[in-house]
Scaffold this motif. Structure first.
Motif, mmCIF file in Angstrom:
data_model
loop_
_atom_site.group_PDB
_atom_site.id
_atom_site.type_symbol
_atom_site.label_atom_id
_atom_site.label_comp_id
_atom_site.label_asym_id
_atom_site.label_seq_id
_atom_site.Cartn_x
_atom_site.Cartn_y
_atom_site.Cartn_z
ATOM 1 N N ALA A 1 3.853 -5.660 -8.218
ATOM 2 C CA ALA A 1 2.990 -4.591 -7.717
ATOM 3 C C ALA A 1 1.630 -5.135 -7.295
ATOM 4 O O ALA A 1 1.030 -4.647 -6.327
ATOM 5 C CB ALA A 1 2.821 -3.514 -8.783
ATOM 6 N N ALA A 2 1.141 -6.149 -8.003
ATOM 7 C CA ALA A 2 -0.132 -6.764 -7.620
ATOM 8 C C ALA A 2 -0.041 -7.345 -6.211
ATOM 9 O O ALA A 2 -0.954 -7.181 -5.388
ATOM 10 C CB ALA A 2 -0.503 -7.852 -8.627
ATOM 11 N N LEU A 3 1.068 -8.018 -5.933
ATOM 12 C CA LEU A 3 1.292 -8.551 -4.596
ATOM 13 C C LEU A 3 1.336 -7.417 -3.575
ATOM 14 O O LEU A 3 0.759 -7.500 -2.484
ATOM 15 C CB LEU A 3 2.599 -9.341 -4.576
ATOM 16 C CG LEU A 3 2.922 -10.165 -3.338
ATOM 17 C CD1 LEU A 3 1.906 -11.271 -3.127
ATOM 18 C CD2 LEU A 3 4.327 -10.752 -3.460
ATOM 19 N N GLY A 4 2.005 -6.312 -3.948
ATOM 20 C CA GLY A 4 2.115 -5.179 -3.050
ATOM 21 C C GLY A 4 0.774 -4.542 -2.739
ATOM 22 O O GLY A 4 0.525 -4.134 -1.594
ATOM 23 N N CYS A 5 -0.088 -4.437 -3.723
ATOM 24 C CA CYS A 5 -1.417 -3.852 -3.488
ATOM 25 C C CYS A 5 -2.197 -4.680 -2.459
ATOM 26 O O CYS A 5 -2.849 -4.123 -1.568
ATOM 27 C CB CYS A 5 -2.197 -3.777 -4.798
ATOM 28 S SG CYS A 5 -1.602 -2.510 -5.952
ATOM 29 N N ALA A 6 -2.127 -5.991 -2.591
ATOM 30 C CA ALA A 6 -2.824 -6.861 -1.643
ATOM 31 C C ALA A 6 -2.220 -6.759 -0.250
ATOM 32 O O ALA A 6 -2.937 -6.759 0.754
ATOM 33 C CB ALA A 6 -2.781 -8.300 -2.143
ATOM 34 N N GLN A 7 -0.898 -6.670 -0.185
ATOM 35 C CA GLN A 7 -0.230 -6.551 1.112
ATOM 36 C C GLN A 7 -0.546 -5.211 1.784
ATOM 37 O O GLN A 7 -0.781 -5.154 2.995
ATOM 38 C CB GLN A 7 1.281 -6.679 0.922
ATOM 39 C CG GLN A 7 1.732 -8.089 0.580
ATOM 40 C CD GLN A 7 2.084 -8.885 1.824
ATOM 41 O OE1 GLN A 7 3.116 -8.657 2.446
ATOM 42 N NE2 GLN A 7 1.211 -9.805 2.189
ATOM 43 N N LEU A 8 -0.568 -4.141 0.991
ATOM 44 C CA LEU A 8 -0.818 -2.822 1.554
ATOM 45 C C LEU A 8 -2.213 -2.736 2.166
ATOM 46 O O LEU A 8 -2.425 -2.017 3.157
ATOM 47 C CB LEU A 8 -0.631 -1.754 0.478
ATOM 48 C CG LEU A 8 -0.715 -0.291 0.911
ATOM 49 C CD1 LEU A 8 0.269 0.004 2.043
ATOM 50 C CD2 LEU A 8 -0.453 0.628 -0.277
ATOM 51 N N GLU A 9 -3.153 -3.463 1.604
ATOM 52 C CA GLU A 9 -4.506 -3.492 2.176
ATOM 53 C C GLU A 9 -4.505 -4.017 3.607
ATOM 54 O O GLU A 9 -5.411 -3.703 4.386
ATOM 55 C CB GLU A 9 -5.413 -4.369 1.304
ATOM 56 C CG GLU A 9 -5.719 -3.787 -0.062
ATOM 57 C CD GLU A 9 -6.469 -4.758 -0.960
ATOM 58 O OE1 GLU A 9 -6.967 -4.318 -2.017
ATOM 59 O OE2 GLU A 9 -6.547 -5.963 -0.620
ATOM 60 N N GLN A 10 -3.497 -4.805 3.960
ATOM 61 C CA GLN A 10 -3.438 -5.433 5.279
ATOM 62 C C GLN A 10 -2.439 -4.762 6.232
ATOM 63 O O GLN A 10 -2.249 -5.215 7.357
ATOM 64 C CB GLN A 10 -3.038 -6.902 5.115
ATOM 65 C CG GLN A 10 -3.958 -7.688 4.199
ATOM 66 C CD GLN A 10 -3.336 -9.027 3.808
ATOM 67 O OE1 GLN A 10 -3.371 -9.982 4.585
ATOM 68 N NE2 GLN A 10 -2.767 -9.088 2.619
ATOM 69 N N LEU A 11 -1.796 -3.685 5.769
ATOM 70 C CA LEU A 11 -0.690 -3.100 6.521
ATOM 71 C C LEU A 11 -1.086 -2.668 7.926
ATOM 72 O O LEU A 11 -0.378 -2.959 8.899
ATOM 73 C CB LEU A 11 -0.099 -1.911 5.752
ATOM 74 C CG LEU A 11 1.012 -1.143 6.467
ATOM 75 C CD1 LEU A 11 2.183 -2.059 6.825
ATOM 76 C CD2 LEU A 11 1.497 0.024 5.613
ATOM 77 N N ASP A 12 -2.189 -1.977 8.062
ATOM 78 C CA ASP A 12 -2.577 -1.501 9.390
ATOM 79 C C ASP A 12 -2.764 -2.657 10.373
ATOM 80 O O ASP A 12 -2.358 -2.575 11.532
ATOM 81 C CB ASP A 12 -3.856 -0.673 9.304
ATOM 82 C CG ASP A 12 -3.619 0.707 8.691
ATOM 83 O OD1 ASP A 12 -2.458 1.156 8.669
ATOM 84 O OD2 ASP A 12 -4.606 1.326 8.234
ATOM 85 N N GLY A 13 -3.367 -3.737 9.899
ATOM 86 C CA GLY A 13 -3.536 -4.913 10.754
ATOM 87 C C GLY A 13 -2.213 -5.558 11.099
ATOM 88 O O GLY A 13 -2.000 -5.994 12.244
ATOM 89 N N PHE A 14 -1.318 -5.637 10.117
ATOM 90 C CA PHE A 14 0.016 -6.189 10.385
ATOM 91 C C PHE A 14 0.727 -5.382 11.466
ATOM 92 O O PHE A 14 1.305 -5.942 12.406
ATOM 93 C CB PHE A 14 0.864 -6.181 9.112
ATOM 94 C CG PHE A 14 0.488 -7.197 8.073
ATOM 95 C CD1 PHE A 14 -0.440 -8.203 8.338
ATOM 96 C CD2 PHE A 14 1.057 -7.156 6.809
ATOM 97 C CE1 PHE A 14 -0.775 -9.144 7.373
ATOM 98 C CE2 PHE A 14 0.729 -8.087 5.840
ATOM 99 C CZ PHE A 14 -0.187 -9.083 6.126
ATOM 100 N N VAL A 15 0.707 -4.059 11.327
ATOM 101 C CA VAL A 15 1.417 -3.213 12.287
ATOM 102 C C VAL A 15 0.785 -3.337 13.676
ATOM 103 O O VAL A 15 1.505 -3.394 14.689
ATOM 104 C CB VAL A 15 1.433 -1.749 11.811
ATOM 105 C CG1 VAL A 15 1.986 -0.828 12.902
ATOM 106 C CG2 VAL A 15 2.275 -1.614 10.542
#
Length: 388
Positions: free
Chosen positions: A271-285
């Protein structure tokens, strides 16, 4: 352009876009934010298993992002699908309608419940379950009984649920599916494993039915290494949390479990990894959508038809896809690109052609068969910023 010139140009385009002469995978994760800091924080806290602050945060952040009332994390997307089916009451002997053009986990989760998938066709413009095909199969094979249940005409089997999948991140025709399922008394579960960051008429995928499911496998837009999520209302979410936590009744020290539960919890470390990834989701998309635009421009006028998002939708373009002229054209493209170290992949084999599901009920599958013979996925990782 000749077939060979298209392949040569495509290989050059992909290598330039990803700025490498090395092997280019279909979809690789990107770790460019707080991943190391959050995972280290978890290790230092010693709360690395299924209890920890990052699990709660990941669920809350995902609920806020998608617009659902409650999000419940699971150890993978398949577990989320299995739990979603249990939550809507799928029982042994039930029928669950789904599409043949999907990843096998969709059908496996149905089988885990002792239920049987029914395959109906997809729409060419969405690659997802067709409301018209669903309605036609039900009209020919089922009725709604006096108790409001959808049952088959021949043997009285209950058609309990419908599971469309948002293929490659492109939203299916959700309005149509919601209408058909409501009219026939069938629960709608969205397999949104591939569509985190995709929106249908301004609303996030996965929140239109009774339950939606996400996946955070290593090849998804964001990853937790392995992980999934249930998207639902507050009441169903509370029950989902209970069932996925071995149905343990809260107590300071006693072990009391009030029904058969499941150890489907997502570890705090993931989940810690997921929280960090979710912070970047808009940029990824945003970068994935830019890549899709580049593919579409490059392929314009070629013998390959680029698959675009349906009208009224905003797709994450999880996996970019092209439609070849025929099977021979598809096989030639796959062989040539993979030989050059640029990974491409055919769409999945139809589920009704797999041995364990070959005997399942189905309607006409002409569109799914047509797509199976022609669709190829192209490299779709989040590209480096500024690379062209």
């Amino acid at each position: 352009m000749s077939d060979q010139s298209v392949v040569d140009g495509l290989v050059r385009f992909v290598r330039a876009r990803f700025a490498t002469d090395d092997f280019i995978p279909l979809h690789a994760p990107v770790f460019a934010g707080n991943e190391q800091a959050y995972v280290l924080d978890t290790i230092q806290s010693t709360f690395v298993s299924s209890v920890g602050a990052y699990v709660d945060r990941f669920e809350a952040d995902m609920a806020a992002y998608t617009g659902c009332e409650r999000a419940v994390a699971t150890m993978n997307g398949t577990a989320a699908l299995h739990m979603a089916l249990r939550l809507v009451g799928v029982e042994p002997g039930d029928l669950v309608v789904t599409q043949p053009l999907t990843f096998v986990a969709t059908c496996n989760a149905i089988a885990y419940c002792g239920a049987e998938p029914v395959f109906v066709d997809v729409d060419r413009h969405t690659l997802g379950l067709s409301p018209a095909a669903l309605d036609a199969w039900l009209a020919a094979n089922a009725l709604v009984d006096d108790g409001g249940r959808c049952v088959t005409n021949d043997d009285g089997r209950v058609v309990r649920a419908c599971v469309p999948m948002h293929t490659f991140g492109h939203p299916a025709d959700i309005d149509g599916l919601v209408e058909v399922c409501a009219r026939w008394g069938i629960a709608l579960i969205e397999d949104a494993a591939e569509s985190l960051g995709s929106f249908y008429k301004g609303r996030h995928t996965g929140i239109f039915g009774a339950v939606g499911t996400l996946s955070f496998n290593g090849n998804k837009v964001i990853t937790t290494g392995g992980g999934g999520m249930l998207l639902t209302d507050a009441t169903t979410g509370k029950r989902a949390k209970h069932l996925t936590t071995t149905a343990k009744v809260p107590h300071a020290y006693e072990y009391v479990h009030d029904e058969v539960g499941y150890n489907y919890r997502l570890p705090n470390l993931n989940a810690a990894l997921g929280c960090a990834q979710l912070e970047q989701l808009d940029g990824f998309v945003a970068r994935k959508r830019a890549l899709a635009d580049d593919y579409r421009t490059f392929l314009d006028g070629s013998d390959l038809t680029f698959v675009v998002e349906p009208d009224g939708c905003r797709s994450n373009y999880w996996l970019n896809a092209v439609i070849c002229q025929d099977m021979a054209h598809r096989e030639a493209l796959l062989a040539a690109t993979n030989r050059e170290g640029v990974m491409t992949r055919p769409i999945w084999a139809l589920m009704n052609n797999l041995g364990m599901y070959a005997g399942c009920r189905r309607g006409p599958l002409d569109t799914a068969q047509w797509l199976e013979e022609r669709v190829v996925n192209l490299p779709s990782s989040v590209p480096p910023e500024g690379a062209r």
